[in-house]
Design a protein around this motif. Structure first.
Motif, PDB file in Angstrom:
ATOM      1  N   PHE A  94       0.802  -1.213  -0.035  1.00 50.61           N
ATOM      2  CA  PHE A  94       0.085  -0.031  -0.109  1.00 50.61           C
ATOM      3  C   PHE A  94       1.075   1.171   0.131  1.00 50.61           C
ATOM      4  CE2 PHE A  94      -1.985   3.589   2.182  1.00 50.61           C
ATOM      5  CZ  PHE A  94      -3.149   3.559   1.411  1.00 50.61           C
ATOM      6  N   VAL A  95       0.544   2.185  -0.778  1.00 52.11           N
ATOM      7  CA  VAL A  95       1.339   3.383  -1.059  1.00 52.11           C
ATOM      8  C   VAL A  95       0.665   4.590  -1.027  1.00 52.11           C
ATOM      9  CG1 VAL A  95       3.349   2.425  -2.250  1.00 52.11           C
ATOM     10  CG2 VAL A  95       1.142   3.474  -3.371  1.00 52.11           C
ATOM     11  N   ARG A  96       0.782   5.788  -0.400  1.00 48.53           N
ATOM     12  CA  ARG A  96       0.161   6.955  -0.213  1.00 48.53           C
ATOM     13  C   ARG A  96       0.373   7.896  -1.341  1.00 48.53           C
ATOM     14  NH1 ARG A  96       3.609   6.524   4.000  1.00 48.53           N
ATOM     15  NH2 ARG A  96       4.831   8.226   3.113  1.00 48.53           N
ATOM     16  N   LYS A  97      -0.600   8.631  -1.526  1.00 45.61           N
ATOM     17  CA  LYS A  97      -0.470   9.423  -2.764  1.00 45.61           C
ATOM     18  C   LYS A  97       0.725  10.263  -2.772  1.00 45.61           C
ATOM     19  CE  LYS A  97      -3.109  13.366  -5.049  1.00 45.61           C
ATOM     20  NZ  LYS A  97      -4.183  14.160  -5.115  1.00 45.61           N
ATOM     21  N   GLY A  98       1.479  10.432  -3.831  1.00 46.96           N
ATOM     22  CA  GLY A  98       2.644  11.172  -4.054  1.00 46.96           C
ATOM     23  C   GLY A  98       3.712  10.366  -3.604  1.00 46.96           C
ATOM     24  N   GLN A  99       3.617   9.224  -3.092  1.00 47.22           N
ATOM     25  CA  GLN A  99       4.813   8.147  -2.839  1.00 47.22           C
ATOM     26  C   GLN A  99       5.965   8.066  -4.006  1.00 47.22           C
ATOM     27  OE1 GLN A  99       3.977   5.479   0.278  1.00 47.22           O
ATOM     28  NE2 GLN A  99       5.898   4.257  -0.426  1.00 47.22           N
ATOM     29  N   VAL A 100       7.148   7.955  -3.822  1.00 48.16           N
ATOM     30  CA  VAL A 100       7.911   7.727  -5.116  1.00 48.16           C
ATOM     31  C   VAL A 100       7.630   6.066  -5.327  1.00 48.16           C
ATOM     32  CG1 VAL A 100      10.104   7.663  -5.977  1.00 48.16           C
ATOM     33  CG2 VAL A 100       9.309   9.419  -4.694  1.00 48.16           C
ATOM     34  N   LEU A 101       7.616   5.761  -6.464  1.00 45.49           N
ATOM     35  CA  LEU A 101       7.184   4.423  -7.010  1.00 45.49           C
ATOM     36  C   LEU A 101       8.792   3.931  -7.598  1.00 45.49           C
ATOM     37  CD1 LEU A 101       3.699   4.526  -8.489  1.00 45.49           C
ATOM     38  CD2 LEU A 101       4.440   3.865  -6.402  1.00 45.49           C
ATOM     39  N   CYS A 102       9.084   4.868  -8.603  1.00 43.73           N
ATOM     40  CA  CYS A 102      10.296   4.602  -9.255  1.00 43.73           C
ATOM     41  C   CYS A 102      11.036   6.249  -9.099  1.00 43.73           C
ATOM     42  CB  CYS A 102      10.246   4.323 -10.512  1.00 43.73           C
ATOM     43  SG  CYS A 102       9.569   2.610 -10.848  1.00 43.73           S
ATOM     44  N   LEU A 104      14.452   8.069 -11.324  1.00 42.71           N
ATOM     45  CA  LEU A 104      15.509   7.938 -12.293  1.00 42.71           C
ATOM     46  C   LEU A 104      16.506   8.905 -11.733  1.00 42.71           C
ATOM     47  CD1 LEU A 104      13.446   8.902 -15.330  1.00 42.71           C
ATOM     48  CD2 LEU A 104      13.518   6.601 -14.610  1.00 42.71           C
ATOM     49  N   ALA A 105      17.660   8.266 -12.719  1.00 40.57           N
ATOM     50  CA  ALA A 105      19.008   8.953 -12.313  1.00 40.57           C
ATOM     51  C   ALA A 105      18.963  10.416 -12.592  1.00 40.57           C
ATOM     52  CB  ALA A 105      20.153   8.447 -13.198  1.00 40.57           C
ATOM     53  N   VAL A 106      19.593  11.223 -11.929  1.00 43.34           N
ATOM     54  CA  VAL A 106      19.319  12.656 -11.965  1.00 43.34           C
ATOM     55  C   VAL A 106      20.153  13.302 -13.141  1.00 43.34           C
ATOM     56  CG1 VAL A 106      19.884  14.838 -10.816  1.00 43.34           C
ATOM     57  CG2 VAL A 106      18.914  13.206  -9.490  1.00 43.34           C
ATOM     58  N   ASP A 107      21.523  12.644 -13.496  1.00 48.01           N
ATOM     59  CA  ASP A 107      22.150  12.817 -14.628  1.00 48.01           C
ATOM     60  C   ASP A 107      22.553  14.523 -14.516  1.00 48.01           C
ATOM     61  OD1 ASP A 107      22.166  10.290 -15.195  1.00 48.01           O
ATOM     62  OD2 ASP A 107      20.354  10.546 -16.887  1.00 48.01           O
ATOM     63  N   ALA A 108      22.417  15.239 -15.440  1.00 48.47           N
ATOM     64  CA  ALA A 108      22.476  16.567 -15.536  1.00 48.47           C
ATOM     65  C   ALA A 108      21.629  17.417 -15.280  1.00 48.47           C
ATOM     66  CB  ALA A 108      23.350  16.965 -16.954  1.00 48.47           C
ATOM     67  N   ARG A 109      20.552  17.030 -14.724  1.00 44.67           N
ATOM     68  CA  ARG A 109      19.356  18.061 -14.649  1.00 44.67           C
ATOM     69  C   ARG A 109      19.571  18.827 -13.067  1.00 44.67           C
ATOM     70  NH1 ARG A 109      17.424  12.870 -15.795  1.00 44.67           N
ATOM     71  NH2 ARG A 109      16.010  12.528 -17.294  1.00 44.67           N
ATOM     72  N   GLN A 110      20.247  18.306 -12.096  1.00 39.32           N
ATOM     73  CA  GLN A 110      20.601  19.259 -11.040  1.00 39.32           C
ATOM     74  C   GLN A 110      21.300  20.414 -11.300  1.00 39.32           C
ATOM     75  OE1 GLN A 110      19.329  19.164  -7.887  1.00 39.32           O
ATOM     76  NE2 GLN A 110      20.231  21.232  -7.944  1.00 39.32           N
ATOM     77  N   ILE A 163      11.020  21.443 -13.013  1.00 41.58           N
ATOM     78  CA  ILE A 163       9.882  20.271 -13.453  1.00 41.58           C
ATOM     79  C   ILE A 163      10.911  19.363 -14.085  1.00 41.58           C
ATOM     80  CG2 ILE A 163       8.467  19.862 -15.059  1.00 41.58           C
ATOM     81  CD1 ILE A 163       7.358  22.816 -15.006  1.00 41.58           C
ATOM     82  N   ALA A 164      11.870  19.435 -14.910  1.00 42.18           N
ATOM     83  CA  ALA A 164      12.566  18.492 -15.417  1.00 42.18           C
ATOM     84  C   ALA A 164      13.345  17.522 -14.174  1.00 42.18           C
ATOM     85  CB  ALA A 164      13.667  18.941 -16.331  1.00 42.18           C
ATOM     86  N   LEU A 165      13.800  18.267 -13.116  1.00 42.03           N
ATOM     87  CA  LEU A 165      14.380  17.648 -11.927  1.00 42.03           C
ATOM     88  C   LEU A 165      13.416  16.729 -11.271  1.00 42.03           C
ATOM     89  CD1 LEU A 165      16.866  16.820 -10.453  1.00 42.03           C
ATOM     90  CD2 LEU A 165      16.497  18.898  -9.102  1.00 42.03           C
ATOM     91  N   SER A 166      12.154  17.567 -10.942  1.00 38.76           N
ATOM     92  CA  SER A 166      11.182  16.470 -10.401  1.00 38.76           C
ATOM     93  C   SER A 166      10.625  15.264 -10.971  1.00 38.76           C
ATOM     94  CB  SER A 166      10.039  17.681  -9.970  1.00 38.76           C
ATOM     95  OG  SER A 166       9.295  17.862 -11.245  1.00 38.76           O
ATOM     96  N   GLN A 167      10.843  15.341 -12.370  1.00 36.91           N
ATOM     97  CA  GLN A 167      10.091  14.001 -12.909  1.00 36.91           C
ATOM     98  C   GLN A 167      11.100  12.974 -12.929  1.00 36.91           C
ATOM     99  OE1 GLN A 167      10.032  15.972 -17.061  1.00 36.91           O
ATOM    100  NE2 GLN A 167       7.915  16.528 -16.834  1.00 36.91           N
ATOM    101  N   VAL A 168      12.137  13.125 -12.127  1.00 34.15           N
ATOM    102  CA  VAL A 168      13.122  11.787 -12.125  1.00 34.15           C
ATOM    103  C   VAL A 168      12.354  10.954 -11.041  1.00 34.15           C
ATOM    104  CG1 VAL A 168      15.182  12.894 -12.731  1.00 34.15           C
ATOM    105  CG2 VAL A 168      14.300  12.872 -10.044  1.00 34.15           C
ATOM    106  N   ASP A 169      11.373  11.868  -9.989  1.00 31.45           N
ATOM    107  CA  ASP A 169      10.718  10.711  -9.193  1.00 31.45           C
ATOM    108  C   ASP A 169       9.380  10.571  -9.947  1.00 31.45           C
ATOM    109  OD1 ASP A 169      12.836  10.946  -7.437  1.00 31.45           O
ATOM    110  OD2 ASP A 169      11.844  12.849  -6.631  1.00 31.45           O
ATOM    111  N   ILE A 170       8.949   9.222  -9.918  1.00 29.92           N
ATOM    112  CA  ILE A 170       7.687   8.913 -10.411  1.00 29.92           C
ATOM    113  C   ILE A 170       6.750   8.738  -9.516  1.00 29.92           C
ATOM    114  CG2 ILE A 170       6.239   7.215 -11.998  1.00 29.92           C
ATOM    115  CD1 ILE A 170       9.098   6.630 -13.675  1.00 29.92           C
ATOM    116  N   ARG A 171       5.781   9.157  -9.448  1.00 36.64           N
ATOM    117  CA  ARG A 171       5.190   9.008  -7.969  1.00 36.64           C
ATOM    118  C   ARG A 171       3.759   8.626  -8.132  1.00 36.64           C
ATOM    119  NH1 ARG A 171       7.560  12.354  -4.044  1.00 36.64           N
ATOM    120  NH2 ARG A 171       9.147  13.854  -4.793  1.00 36.64           N
TER     121      ARG A 171
END
Length: 355
Positions: A94-102, A104-110, A163-171
């Motif tokens: 069971f997971v809560r809304k907004g919890q990270v499922l996958c 991705l590597a940050v790479d050059a996004r930061q 936004i590009a950095l936040s998209q590495v977290d699939i929630r």
């Protein structure tokens, strides 16, 4: 002229009397009274036992086979490209809304975000300087507006990098069960590829398909109950009745929503669904009184006022220790309980009270 011998005269007299007797019998019905003739005719009719069954107003239920189903099932997909670096959510948990499922590597996004923020600070200073010089008369208003436009563009670049950095977290888009994970650590995901599947089990749906003969009886919000194959009972309300029939089966899809706070009930379980459809006329008849007509329809045979047999197709509503509740009959009916399999529609019978 010769005279008949006495013995011959006697014989002729006996024969004459006999002929006269049969002649009178044939002319006057053999001396039988009408009641006696009717009694003999009634005795020749087949005998059946019948019981008078009154019409009763009763809560009518529509019963159908169904199954449990998740309220929502969503394949959660990646919005950007990258290699899966972590899978924090366990499959089936069971997971809560907004919890990270996958993740991705940050790479050059930061680095891109840091660069955008530095550029923003520079543009802020330039805008501030242009405003101060304009107030002293060393800059035109056009130059001030150009500095403001450059500042707005820098702010947009920062937002884009965030936004590009936040998209590495699939929630998780909602609270529920992370039912299946499709990506493992090291998997490369392109935009639109799946991380996994989320399902919502609280509340839960019990779905089925109702025949067109019963669809009009159902209404939104009607109380309903479902009995699972394990014997567990669920209660809820109708939330959806299709308006368009399935072209293959000519049935209408029905959804009943039920609470499932402990997530004890899984999706895909078989269930018997019973939906309240208001009050209706019903009769209770013995189980043994059910017969099939020449077309294979299930029903009962009953006796009309003139003691002729008729057939009525019926639908079984409920089975009780006292008998079957059925619909399809109208008013008080003399249902044949013994002999119903040996008489035909329209045949006249002799009726005796059921024992």
């Amino acid at each position: 002229m010769r005279r008949l011998k006495p013995q011959y005269a006697f014989i002729l007299a006996v024969i004459g009397v006999a002929v006269l007797y049969f002649l009178v019998r044939s002319l006057f019905g053999g001396g039988e009274t009408p009641n006696a003739a009717e009694a003999k005719t009634a005795e020749a009719l087949p005998s059946v036992q019948a019981t008078l069954t009154p019409e009763t107003a009763r809560e009518v239920d529509v019963v159908l086979r169904g199954r449990t189903e998740a309220t929502r099932a969503v394949v959660v997909r990646s919005e950007t490209a990258g290699v899966v670096a972590a899978t924090p959510a366990a499959e089936g948990s069971f997971v809560r809304k907004g919890q990270v499922l996958c993740r991705l590597a940050v790479d050059a996004r930061q680095a891109s975000l840091d660069q955008a923020r530095a550029n923003l600070r520079s543009r802020q200073l330039q805008r501030q300087a242009a405003q101060q010089l304009a107030e002293k008369g060393y800059r035109s208003q056009t130059q001030v507006l150009e500095a403001q436009a450059a500042l707005d563009a820098a702010q947009a670049q920062v937002r884009q990098a965030e936004i590009a950095l936040s998209q590495v977290d699939i929630r998780a888009p909602f609270a529920g069960v992370f039912d299946r994970r499709d990506a493992e650590i090291g998997t490369y995901l392109a935009p639109g590829q799946a991380c996994g599947t989320m399902i919502e089990l609280d509340p839960l749906l019990v779905v089925g398909d109702v025949p067109e003969t019963d669809a009009a009886k159902l209404r939104l919000g009607a109380p309903a109950s479902a009995t699972l194959i394990s014997g567990q009972k669920l209660t809820g309300k109708v939330r959806y009745v299709a308006r368009d029939a399935d072209p293959q089966t000519r049935t209408y899809h029905v959804e009943v929503i039920v609470p499932n706070p402990g997530l004890d009930v899984r999706s895909g379980l078989s269930a018997e669904l019973k939906i309240a459809a208001g009050m209706g006329a019903a009769h209770i008849v013995p189980v043994s009184s059910l017969v099939l007509d020449a077309s294979g329809r299930q029903g009962v045979r009953y006796v009309l006022a003139d003691n002729r047999v008729a057939f009525a197709p019926v639908t079984v509503l409920e089975e009780t220790p006292q008998g079957l509740w059925v619909e399809g009959l109208s008013g008080p009916v003399r249902v044949i309980t013994v002999g119903q399999s040996f008489v035909a529609d329209g045949q006249k019978v002799r009726v005796v009270a059921a024992r």
